[in-house]
Design a protein around this motif. Structure first.
Motif, PDB file in Angstrom:
ATOM      1  N   MET A  20     111.475  99.030  -1.153  1.00 25.40           N
ATOM      2  CA  MET A  20     112.255  99.954  -1.743  1.00 25.40           C
ATOM      3  C   MET A  20     111.308 101.107  -1.809  1.00 25.40           C
ATOM      4  O   MET A  20     110.471 101.340  -1.645  1.00 25.40           O
ATOM      5  N   ARG A  21     111.721 102.420  -1.783  1.00 23.87           N
ATOM      6  CA  ARG A  21     111.969 103.134  -2.615  1.00 23.87           C
ATOM      7  C   ARG A  21     110.444 103.719  -3.284  1.00 23.87           C
ATOM      8  O   ARG A  21     110.286 103.710  -4.480  1.00 23.87           O
ATOM      9  N   GLN A  22     109.671 104.062  -2.257  1.00 28.37           N
ATOM     10  CA  GLN A  22     108.306 105.029  -3.034  1.00 28.37           C
ATOM     11  C   GLN A  22     107.895 106.559  -3.233  1.00 28.37           C
ATOM     12  O   GLN A  22     109.017 107.697  -1.768  1.00 28.37           O
ATOM     13  N   THR A  23     107.260 106.926  -3.865  1.00 34.39           N
ATOM     14  CA  THR A  23     106.946 108.530  -3.907  1.00 34.39           C
ATOM     15  C   THR A  23     105.664 108.590  -3.458  1.00 34.39           C
ATOM     16  O   THR A  23     104.520 107.954  -3.455  1.00 34.39           O
ATOM     17  N   ILE A  24     105.688 109.269  -2.252  1.00 39.81           N
ATOM     18  CA  ILE A  24     104.201 109.396  -1.178  1.00 39.81           C
ATOM     19  C   ILE A  24     103.291 110.866  -1.101  1.00 39.81           C
ATOM     20  O   ILE A  24     104.029 111.199  -1.138  1.00 39.81           O
ATOM     21  N   LEU A  25     102.626 111.000  -1.834  1.00 39.88           N
ATOM     22  CA  LEU A  25     101.575 112.173  -1.937  1.00 39.88           C
ATOM     23  C   LEU A  25     100.472 112.391  -0.134  1.00 39.88           C
ATOM     24  O   LEU A  25      99.521 111.368  -0.444  1.00 39.88           O
ATOM     25  N   PHE A  26     100.651 113.047   0.193  1.00 39.74           N
ATOM     26  CA  PHE A  26      99.963 113.223   1.491  1.00 39.74           C
ATOM     27  C   PHE A  26      99.263 114.580   1.305  1.00 39.74           C
ATOM     28  O   PHE A  26      99.655 115.116   0.798  1.00 39.74           O
ATOM     29  N   ASP A  27      98.050 114.317   1.574  1.00 36.84           N
ATOM     30  CA  ASP A  27      96.798 115.505   1.765  1.00 36.84           C
ATOM     31  C   ASP A  27      97.345 115.530   2.780  1.00 36.84           C
ATOM     32  O   ASP A  27      97.677 115.395   3.676  1.00 36.84           O
ATOM     33  N   LEU A  28      96.430 117.924   3.031  1.00 31.72           N
ATOM     34  CA  LEU A  28      96.898 117.883   4.058  1.00 31.72           C
ATOM     35  C   LEU A  28      95.319 118.157   5.019  1.00 31.72           C
ATOM     36  O   LEU A  28      95.613 117.705   6.469  1.00 31.72           O
ATOM     37  N   ASP A  29      94.718 118.506   5.322  1.00 34.52           N
ATOM     38  CA  ASP A  29      94.121 118.607   5.826  1.00 34.52           C
ATOM     39  C   ASP A  29      92.784 117.581   5.843  1.00 34.52           C
ATOM     40  O   ASP A  29      92.206 117.171   5.338  1.00 34.52           O
ATOM     41  N   ASP A  30      92.737 117.170   7.483  1.00 35.76           N
ATOM     42  CA  ASP A  30      92.003 116.261   7.757  1.00 35.76           C
ATOM     43  C   ASP A  30      92.369 114.995   7.831  1.00 35.76           C
ATOM     44  O   ASP A  30      91.885 114.188   7.881  1.00 35.76           O
ATOM     45  N   THR A  31      93.686 114.974   6.806  1.00 32.22           N
ATOM     46  CA  THR A  31      94.581 113.742   6.644  1.00 32.22           C
ATOM     47  C   THR A  31      95.815 113.882   7.473  1.00 32.22           C
ATOM     48  O   THR A  31      96.491 112.920   8.158  1.00 32.22           O
ATOM     49  N   LEU A  32      96.757 114.851   7.570  1.00 36.14           N
ATOM     50  CA  LEU A  32      97.819 115.367   8.516  1.00 36.14           C
ATOM     51  C   LEU A  32      97.684 116.857   9.700  1.00 36.14           C
ATOM     52  O   LEU A  32      97.853 116.526  10.520  1.00 36.14           O
ATOM     53  N   VAL A  33      96.916 117.144   9.562  1.00 36.14           N
ATOM     54  CA  VAL A  33      96.108 118.574  10.546  1.00 36.14           C
ATOM     55  C   VAL A  33      94.204 118.459  10.356  1.00 36.14           C
ATOM     56  O   VAL A  33      93.941 118.274   9.183  1.00 36.14           O
ATOM     57  N   HIS A  34      94.037 119.136  11.434  1.00 39.55           N
ATOM     58  CA  HIS A  34      92.642 119.123  11.835  1.00 39.55           C
ATOM     59  C   HIS A  34      92.042 119.971  10.816  1.00 39.55           C
ATOM     60  O   HIS A  34      92.685 121.274  10.512  1.00 39.55           O
ATOM     61  N   CYS A  35      90.349 118.966  10.309  1.00 43.26           N
ATOM     62  CA  CYS A  35      89.807 121.200   8.977  1.00 43.26           C
ATOM     63  C   CYS A  35      88.768 121.204   9.831  1.00 43.26           C
ATOM     64  O   CYS A  35      88.039 121.739  10.184  1.00 43.26           O
ATOM     65  N   ASN A  36      87.895 119.646   9.429  1.00 37.65           N
ATOM     66  CA  ASN A  36      86.242 120.207   9.535  1.00 37.65           C
ATOM     67  C   ASN A  36      85.936 120.495  10.693  1.00 37.65           C
ATOM     68  O   ASN A  36      84.754 120.835  10.912  1.00 37.65           O
ATOM     69  N   ARG A  37      86.362 119.805  11.931  1.00 41.26           N
ATOM     70  CA  ARG A  37      86.150 120.328  13.308  1.00 41.26           C
ATOM     71  C   ARG A  37      85.907 121.642  13.429  1.00 41.26           C
ATOM     72  O   ARG A  37      85.182 122.164  13.716  1.00 41.26           O
ATOM     73  N   TYR A  38      86.534 122.311  13.035  1.00 36.99           N
ATOM     74  CA  TYR A  38      87.415 123.609  13.259  1.00 36.99           C
ATOM     75  C   TYR A  38      85.358 124.605  12.327  1.00 36.99           C
ATOM     76  O   TYR A  38      84.944 125.620  12.180  1.00 36.99           O
ATOM     77  N   PHE A  39      85.646 124.332  10.732  1.00 32.92           N
ATOM     78  CA  PHE A  39      84.454 124.543   9.792  1.00 32.92           C
ATOM     79  C   PHE A  39      82.922 124.053  10.572  1.00 32.92           C
ATOM     80  O   PHE A  39      81.539 124.592  10.499  1.00 32.92           O
ATOM     81  N   PHE A  40      82.802 122.841  10.656  1.00 31.67           N
ATOM     82  CA  PHE A  40      82.036 122.425  11.845  1.00 31.67           C
ATOM     83  C   PHE A  40      81.282 122.970  12.478  1.00 31.67           C
ATOM     84  O   PHE A  40      80.554 123.814  12.815  1.00 31.67           O
ATOM     85  N   MET A  41      82.825 123.216  13.307  1.00 32.45           N
ATOM     86  CA  MET A  41      82.146 124.728  14.993  1.00 32.45           C
ATOM     87  C   MET A  41      81.158 126.059  14.445  1.00 32.45           C
ATOM     88  O   MET A  41      80.640 126.455  15.013  1.00 32.45           O
ATOM     89  N   VAL A  42      82.072 125.964  13.314  1.00 30.82           N
ATOM     90  CA  VAL A  42      81.705 127.507  12.488  1.00 30.82           C
ATOM     91  C   VAL A  42      79.986 127.776  11.695  1.00 30.82           C
ATOM     92  O   VAL A  42      79.725 128.619  12.582  1.00 30.82           O
ATOM     93  N   ILE A  43      79.758 126.525  11.686  1.00 25.35           N
ATOM     94  CA  ILE A  43      78.606 126.807  11.123  1.00 25.35           C
ATOM     95  C   ILE A  43      77.732 126.025  12.439  1.00 25.35           C
ATOM     96  O   ILE A  43      76.642 127.086  11.720  1.00 25.35           O
ATOM     97  N   ASP A  44      78.168 125.683  13.349  1.00 20.83           N
ATOM     98  CA  ASP A  44      77.266 125.428  14.238  1.00 20.83           C
ATOM     99  C   ASP A  44      77.067 127.027  14.999  1.00 20.83           C
ATOM    100  O   ASP A  44      75.602 127.077  15.134  1.00 20.83           O
ATOM    101  N   GLN A  45      77.655 128.069  14.821  1.00 24.51           N
ATOM    102  CA  GLN A  45      77.504 129.286  15.203  1.00 24.51           C
ATOM    103  C   GLN A  45      76.561 130.095  14.812  1.00 24.51           C
ATOM    104  O   GLN A  45      75.712 130.237  15.096  1.00 24.51           O
ATOM    105  N   PHE A  46      76.720 129.850  12.749  1.00 26.37           N
ATOM    106  CA  PHE A  46      75.558 130.594  12.203  1.00 26.37           C
ATOM    107  C   PHE A  46      74.583 129.824  11.997  1.00 26.37           C
ATOM    108  O   PHE A  46      73.724 130.375  12.092  1.00 26.37           O
TER     109      PHE A  46
END
Length: 247
Positions: A1-27
Motif C-alpha cells: 500500500m502506497r505511503q507518504t514518507i517524510l525524511f529528515d536530512l541532517d543525521d538521518t540521510l547525511v552526516h551533520c553532528n560529526r562536523y559540528f562536534f569537530m569544530v566545537i573541539d577546535q573552538f
C-alpha cells in the motif's frame, strides 16, 4: 500500500553532528589556549557553548549565524569570568571558526541511496523535511542529487517543530494514517509527528546533539518504531502495513 514518507536530512540521510562536534573541539582547544593562564578546561568550554547554543535555537530556530554567534557569546562569557577585556580580533576569529562548519564536505549516512531507491521503487511518495538555512540545505540536496527522490516535495524550515509539521501535513493534504516521519531527533522529528497523528520512526544517529534528546510523552495514534540503522526503514514500514492489513 502506497505511503507518504517524510525524511529528515541532517543525521538521518547525511552526516551533520560529526562536523559540528569537530569544530566545537577546535573552538574548545583555542579557548583553552587563549585562557591558558586562567587554567580554562576545554570541557567547561564545551558545556557553556552547548547551553548557549541550545538556548538560542529555541528562540531563533536553525539560523546559520546562531552557531558562530554561540562561539562569540561563549568567548565573552569566559572573558567576563576571568576579568579580561574582550578583543574584536578574538571575536572575529571564533566567529570565522564557527562559520567554517558550513564549508566542510558532507558525507551520506550508510545505505542512504539503497534505502531511498527501494522506497521509490515500491511506489511511495517521498518528501524531504529539514530545518536550517535554505541555501546551506540546498547545497547538500544538490550535492547528493536528492531531487531524484523528492522532486519538488522539499520542505525547509527555520523552526522545525509541531506547528511547522502540522502546516506541511495540512497544506499537502496528507492521509495521516498512511504518513510517516523518519528522523534522528526525538524533539524535532518524532514528537511533532506523534502530535500530528502520523507514524514516526526514530533512527539512531551516529552521535547526537543534546538538543535532539527529549522525553517522548505523546501517545502514538499509529506506529512509533525505533531503529539503529537507516537500511531497516523500508522493512519496518512494510511490516507495519502488513500487520494492519491482517487485522
Amino acid at each position: 500500500m502506497r505511503q507518504t514518507i517524510l525524511f529528515d536530512l541532517d543525521d538521518t540521510l547525511v552526516h551533520c553532528n560529526r562536523y559540528f562536534f569537530m569544530v566545537i573541539d577546535q573552538f574548545a582547544d583555542w579557548m583553552a589556549d587563549r585562557f591558558r593562564r586562567e587554567g580554562l578546561d576545554p570541557a567547561e568550554v564545551r558545556r557553556v557553548q552547548a547551553e548557549i547554543d541550545i538556548a538560542g535555537v529555541q528562540i531563533v530556530g536553525f539560523d546559520s549565524e546562531h552557531f558562530p554567534r554561540s562561539f562569540v557569546e561563549t568567548y565573552r562569557h569566559f572573558a567576563a569570568q576571568f576579568g579580561v577585556k574582550p578583543s574584536r580580533d578574538d571575536e572575529e576569529t571564533v566567529r570565522r571558526l564557527g562559520r567554517s562548519v558550513y564549508e566542510l564536505e558532507t558525507e551520506p549516512y550508510p545505505h542512504m541511496e539503497e534505502t531511498l531507491d527501494r522506497l521509490k521503487e515500491e511506489g511511495h511518495e517521498l518528501h524531504l523535511y529539514t530545518g536550517g538555512d535554505p541555501e546551506i540545505q540546498r547545497r547538500k540536496i544538490d550535492k547528493f542529487n536528492l531531487q531524484r527522490y523528492f522532486g519538488s516535495r522539499i520542505h525547509i524550515r527555520r523552526h522545525k517543530n509541531a506547528d511547522a509539521l502540522e502546516q506541511i501535513a495540512a497544506s499537502c493534504g496528507f492521509d495521516r494514517g498512511r504518513t510517516w516521519m523518519i528522523g534522528n531527533s526525538l524533539r524535532t522529528d518524532v514528537i511533532p509527528a506523534l502530535k500530528a497523528g502520523i507514524h514516526a520512526i526514530h533512527v539512531q544517529a551516529e552521535t547526537e546533539w543534546q538538543y535532539n534528546i527529549a522525553r517522548v510523552d505523546v501517545e502514538p495514534k499509529g506506529a512509533f518504531i525505533r531503529l539503529k540503522q537507516l537500511i531497516d526503514v523500508p522493512e519496518a514500514i512494510a511490516g507495519y502495513v502488513r500487520s494492519r492489513m491482517v487485522r
